[in-house]
Design a protein around this motif. Sequence first.
Motif, mmCIF file in Angstrom:
data_model
loop_
_atom_site.group_PDB
_atom_site.id
_atom_site.type_symbol
_atom_site.label_atom_id
_atom_site.label_comp_id
_atom_site.label_asym_id
_atom_site.label_seq_id
_atom_site.Cartn_x
_atom_site.Cartn_y
_atom_site.Cartn_z
ATOM 1 N N GLY A 69 0.807 -1.210 0.000
ATOM 2 C CA GLY A 69 0.000 0.000 0.000
ATOM 3 C C GLY A 69 0.838 1.258 0.000
ATOM 4 O O GLY A 69 2.076 1.206 -0.038
ATOM 5 N N PRO A 165 -4.188 -2.873 -4.602
ATOM 6 C CA PRO A 165 -4.358 -4.283 -4.974
ATOM 7 C C PRO A 165 -3.128 -4.861 -5.658
ATOM 8 O O PRO A 165 -2.318 -4.134 -6.235
ATOM 9 C CB PRO A 165 -5.547 -4.231 -5.949
ATOM 10 C CG PRO A 165 -5.442 -2.865 -6.575
ATOM 11 C CD PRO A 165 -4.940 -1.962 -5.485
ATOM 12 N N CYS A 174 -6.811 1.900 -9.955
ATOM 13 C CA CYS A 174 -6.624 2.625 -8.693
ATOM 14 C C CYS A 174 -5.627 3.761 -8.847
ATOM 15 O O CYS A 174 -5.836 4.867 -8.325
ATOM 16 C CB CYS A 174 -6.173 1.655 -7.596
ATOM 17 S SG CYS A 174 -7.452 0.503 -7.039
ATOM 18 N N THR A 209 -7.913 -5.532 -1.532
ATOM 19 C CA THR A 209 -7.583 -4.352 -0.734
ATOM 20 C C THR A 209 -7.956 -4.469 0.738
ATOM 21 O O THR A 209 -7.443 -3.714 1.567
ATOM 22 C CB THR A 209 -8.284 -3.096 -1.296
ATOM 23 O OG1 THR A 209 -9.712 -3.256 -1.158
ATOM 24 C CG2 THR A 209 -7.935 -2.892 -2.763
ATOM 25 N N TRP A 216 -12.811 2.618 -0.019
ATOM 26 C CA TRP A 216 -11.545 2.956 -0.689
ATOM 27 C C TRP A 216 -11.690 4.255 -1.471
ATOM 28 O O TRP A 216 -10.806 5.116 -1.435
ATOM 29 C CB TRP A 216 -11.119 1.829 -1.616
ATOM 30 C CG TRP A 216 -9.743 1.991 -2.178
ATOM 31 C CD1 TRP A 216 -8.574 1.501 -1.665
ATOM 32 C CD2 TRP A 216 -9.375 2.720 -3.368
ATOM 33 N NE1 TRP A 216 -7.513 1.872 -2.455
ATOM 34 C CE2 TRP A 216 -7.978 2.627 -3.497
ATOM 35 C CE3 TRP A 216 -10.094 3.436 -4.316
ATOM 36 C CZ2 TRP A 216 -7.284 3.211 -4.549
ATOM 37 C CZ3 TRP A 216 -9.408 4.038 -5.369
ATOM 38 C CH2 TRP A 216 -8.015 3.926 -5.476
#
Length: 271
Positions: A69, A165, A174, A209, A216
Amino acid sequence: MRTIDLTGQDSQGDDQHFESLSWIESGEEPVLALGRIYPSGFRGPPHSHTKTQLWCARHGVVLVSTAGGRWMIPPGHGLLIPAGLEHFSEMISDVRMHSIYVSSSIVVSDVPRVLEITPLAGSLIEELVQSDEKPLAPRRKRLIMELLLDEIGRLPERPLGLPFPGDARLDRLCRHFLKSPDANAGIDDWARELGMSRRSFTRLFRVETGVSFVTWRQQACIFASLPRLAEGEPITNVALDAGYENIAAFTTMFRRMLGSSPSTYLKSRAA
């Protein structure tokens, strides 16, 4: 305890970085403090250390990335980085940071956590960082370290970590979202982009995630907005660009995540 200015170095500054890392690893004091000044765009090389690190942004905004992340550290916050976790950093603006390093047996963390740095913690860290220029008496130094270790356990956690992810297709969406956040982005649109049903997409997103798509999306909108707010852009412009219909909706989400309105948050950071 030392302060290092990297503004005159190239975009990596690896030699200086690993020299500091060697100093950190060999230090025997219960708390080691380090100050650094970075130029915008500076990227630190991937590394890890055997001590738990609290990476504090005094001025500017930084992103710290791991395989799992990305964590944003806006002014007045710090990232608690577990010992042994490989990570690297990228400066979104000019940054002045303070870091402290503590034995992993004293401060334990299994995952990175963004913490709000209280005025007391910030002052104690500042005292330790400046001890090269303003030496501290041994007793005073010991008391500062003991109080700081106690204060770390009281720092409030803030939800500024953004899980990413492992799935390459989802990762691409993302990352694009962070560049162009949209508070109204729909599950069906993302599912269609990946050629999946809504049900399959929502299941995949949560598995990849650990959170729902809606959660998110909310976090990512604030995540993407903070650097612009820190640079002084008007709150209204930032809110509308992120897809919010009005500033009230943006303020509500901002307060839910950071505990105050954008204007109050920015004033407190400036103070």
